[in-house]
Design a protein around this motif. Sequence first.
Motif, mmCIF file in Angstrom:
data_model
loop_
_atom_site.group_PDB
_atom_site.id
_atom_site.type_symbol
_atom_site.label_atom_id
_atom_site.label_comp_id
_atom_site.label_asym_id
_atom_site.label_seq_id
_atom_site.Cartn_x
_atom_site.Cartn_y
_atom_site.Cartn_z
ATOM 1 N N ARG A 64 1.116 -1.043 0.184
ATOM 2 C CA ARG A 64 0.354 0.290 0.088
ATOM 3 C C ARG A 64 1.149 1.091 0.042
ATOM 4 N NH1 ARG A 64 -5.140 -2.104 4.287
ATOM 5 N NH2 ARG A 64 -5.311 -3.751 3.134
ATOM 6 N N LEU A 65 1.928 1.374 0.065
ATOM 7 C CA LEU A 65 3.067 2.777 -0.030
ATOM 8 C C LEU A 65 3.784 3.004 -0.885
ATOM 9 C CD1 LEU A 65 4.758 1.511 3.330
ATOM 10 C CD2 LEU A 65 3.067 3.131 3.661
ATOM 11 N N LEU A 66 3.657 2.007 -1.598
ATOM 12 C CA LEU A 66 3.705 1.878 -3.159
ATOM 13 C C LEU A 66 2.651 2.744 -3.756
ATOM 14 C CD1 LEU A 66 4.037 -2.086 -3.997
ATOM 15 C CD2 LEU A 66 6.072 -0.374 -3.657
ATOM 16 N N PRO A 67 3.686 3.835 -4.923
ATOM 17 C CA PRO A 67 2.480 4.332 -6.107
ATOM 18 C C PRO A 67 1.548 3.666 -7.009
ATOM 19 C CG PRO A 67 4.524 5.089 -6.147
ATOM 20 C CD PRO A 67 5.310 3.715 -5.323
ATOM 21 N N ARG A 68 0.115 3.746 -6.915
ATOM 22 C CA ARG A 68 -0.276 3.301 -7.549
ATOM 23 C C ARG A 68 -0.095 2.282 -8.874
ATOM 24 N NH1 ARG A 68 -5.664 3.994 -7.161
ATOM 25 N NH2 ARG A 68 -6.010 5.813 -6.540
ATOM 26 N N ASP A 69 0.621 2.699 -10.125
ATOM 27 C CA ASP A 69 1.390 1.983 -10.268
ATOM 28 C C ASP A 69 1.848 1.248 -10.553
ATOM 29 O OD1 ASP A 69 3.515 4.053 -10.417
ATOM 30 O OD2 ASP A 69 3.906 4.021 -12.761
ATOM 31 N N CYS A 83 10.485 -8.095 -8.824
ATOM 32 C CA CYS A 83 9.604 -6.797 -8.281
ATOM 33 C C CYS A 83 10.790 -5.764 -8.775
ATOM 34 C CB CYS A 83 9.901 -7.499 -6.569
ATOM 35 S SG CYS A 83 8.245 -8.093 -6.121
ATOM 36 N N LEU A 84 11.690 -6.381 -8.576
ATOM 37 C CA LEU A 84 13.267 -5.639 -8.553
ATOM 38 C C LEU A 84 12.810 -4.369 -9.892
ATOM 39 C CD1 LEU A 84 15.445 -3.905 -7.745
ATOM 40 C CD2 LEU A 84 17.266 -5.365 -8.925
ATOM 41 N N GLU A 110 9.887 3.231 -11.230
ATOM 42 C CA GLU A 110 9.301 4.346 -10.753
ATOM 43 C C GLU A 110 10.079 5.598 -10.306
ATOM 44 O OE1 GLU A 110 9.073 5.484 -6.021
ATOM 45 O OE2 GLU A 110 8.592 4.007 -6.085
ATOM 46 N N GLY A 111 11.740 5.404 -10.816
ATOM 47 C CA GLY A 111 12.615 6.562 -10.677
ATOM 48 C C GLY A 111 13.052 6.295 -12.099
ATOM 49 N N PRO A 135 13.714 4.014 -5.879
ATOM 50 C CA PRO A 135 13.534 5.016 -5.317
ATOM 51 C C PRO A 135 12.368 5.571 -3.947
ATOM 52 C CG PRO A 135 12.489 3.884 -7.580
ATOM 53 C CD PRO A 135 13.383 2.967 -6.343
ATOM 54 N N PRO A 136 11.782 6.362 -3.759
ATOM 55 C CA PRO A 136 10.972 6.625 -2.821
ATOM 56 C C PRO A 136 9.932 5.349 -2.217
ATOM 57 C CG PRO A 136 11.384 8.896 -3.720
ATOM 58 C CD PRO A 136 11.909 7.849 -4.869
ATOM 59 N N GLY A 137 9.253 5.790 -2.550
ATOM 60 C CA GLY A 137 7.569 5.069 -2.998
ATOM 61 C C GLY A 137 8.167 3.359 -2.418
ATOM 62 N N SER A 138 8.664 2.169 -3.640
ATOM 63 C CA SER A 138 9.078 1.220 -3.585
ATOM 64 C C SER A 138 10.479 1.111 -2.521
ATOM 65 C CB SER A 138 10.188 1.217 -4.921
ATOM 66 O OG SER A 138 9.330 1.142 -6.067
ATOM 67 N N ARG A 139 11.455 2.245 -2.091
ATOM 68 C CA ARG A 139 11.748 2.100 -0.767
ATOM 69 C C ARG A 139 10.627 2.135 0.686
ATOM 70 N NH1 ARG A 139 14.680 6.400 -1.548
ATOM 71 N NH2 ARG A 139 13.553 7.529 -0.337
ATOM 72 N N ARG A 140 9.882 2.816 0.199
ATOM 73 C CA ARG A 140 9.894 2.730 1.947
ATOM 74 C C ARG A 140 8.092 1.265 1.802
ATOM 75 N NH1 ARG A 140 8.282 8.753 0.766
ATOM 76 N NH2 ARG A 140 6.424 7.388 -0.454
#
Length: 290
Positions: free
Chosen positions: A34-39, A151-152, A158-159, A235-240
Amino acid sequence: MTRPSGLELYTRTAHSSSARVISAYSTSFGLASRLLPRDVRGRIADVYALVRVADEIVDGPASEAGLAAPDCRALLDELEQETIRALARGFSGNLVVHAFAVTARETGIGEELLRPFFASMRADADGTSTFDPDAYRTYIHGSAEVVGSMCLRVFAREGAGVRIDDELEEGARRLGAAFQKVNFLRDLRDDVERLGRVYLPGVDPGHFTEKDKDRFVQEIDDDLAVARRAIVRLPPGSRRATAAAAALFGELNDRVRRTPAEELRRRRVSVPAHTKVSLLARAALGRVPA
């Protein structure tokens, strides 16, 4: 707004099907996603859904439906063949496969990652019951490490400018391996009693010892340490999201560590819901160490 039609509608429906699979089956991984960007979240769901469908073919539901072992193997082979064809064609009549193929073509997931995955699933379908150290490593590579690599490739989208190098690749694989090994320890009883499998090499499930437990807990600690060094480069979303997943499984490993080996043979260790939510909240704020 114009309502989508044709291939666009079909593909959107396929992605929705994958999202339904991850919400129905996953807790820890689903929460972290859920912390990932939508796409990115949608593409990760596409990967998860295909993996889950293959897993369900070999782990019980297919046999519960009345399929004999050879039928389960044939169904798994058909799923692999359909997925490979969809990668080439960009289309499948199976919604989960179609969603995965679209994501795979967009992110660079190829046969070199799919083939080892299905090889490990085939070991389960063929009734492999015990694993020596080499078979254990091969199984984990196909069932978990290559999924981390898939997944990677999604996270890298993302970035702009994210280059997948050896450090990122190793981190993704070791994180996948850690998830798998934690579940081997948590599912020790179910794997033995329901599925007749002992994944952990050198282990007698009837006499699972503290030494056995500590050996695999340390493997998981080592895997997570390598993974965390790579996570900070995502990238930020994937990192979190990935840090949150690592924290959840790190907590699971700590709980396994504190649980007597004899007790692990009788019950499945889990993380309470309030702890999961707390870890997720900390990750959302960037407070989960990586």
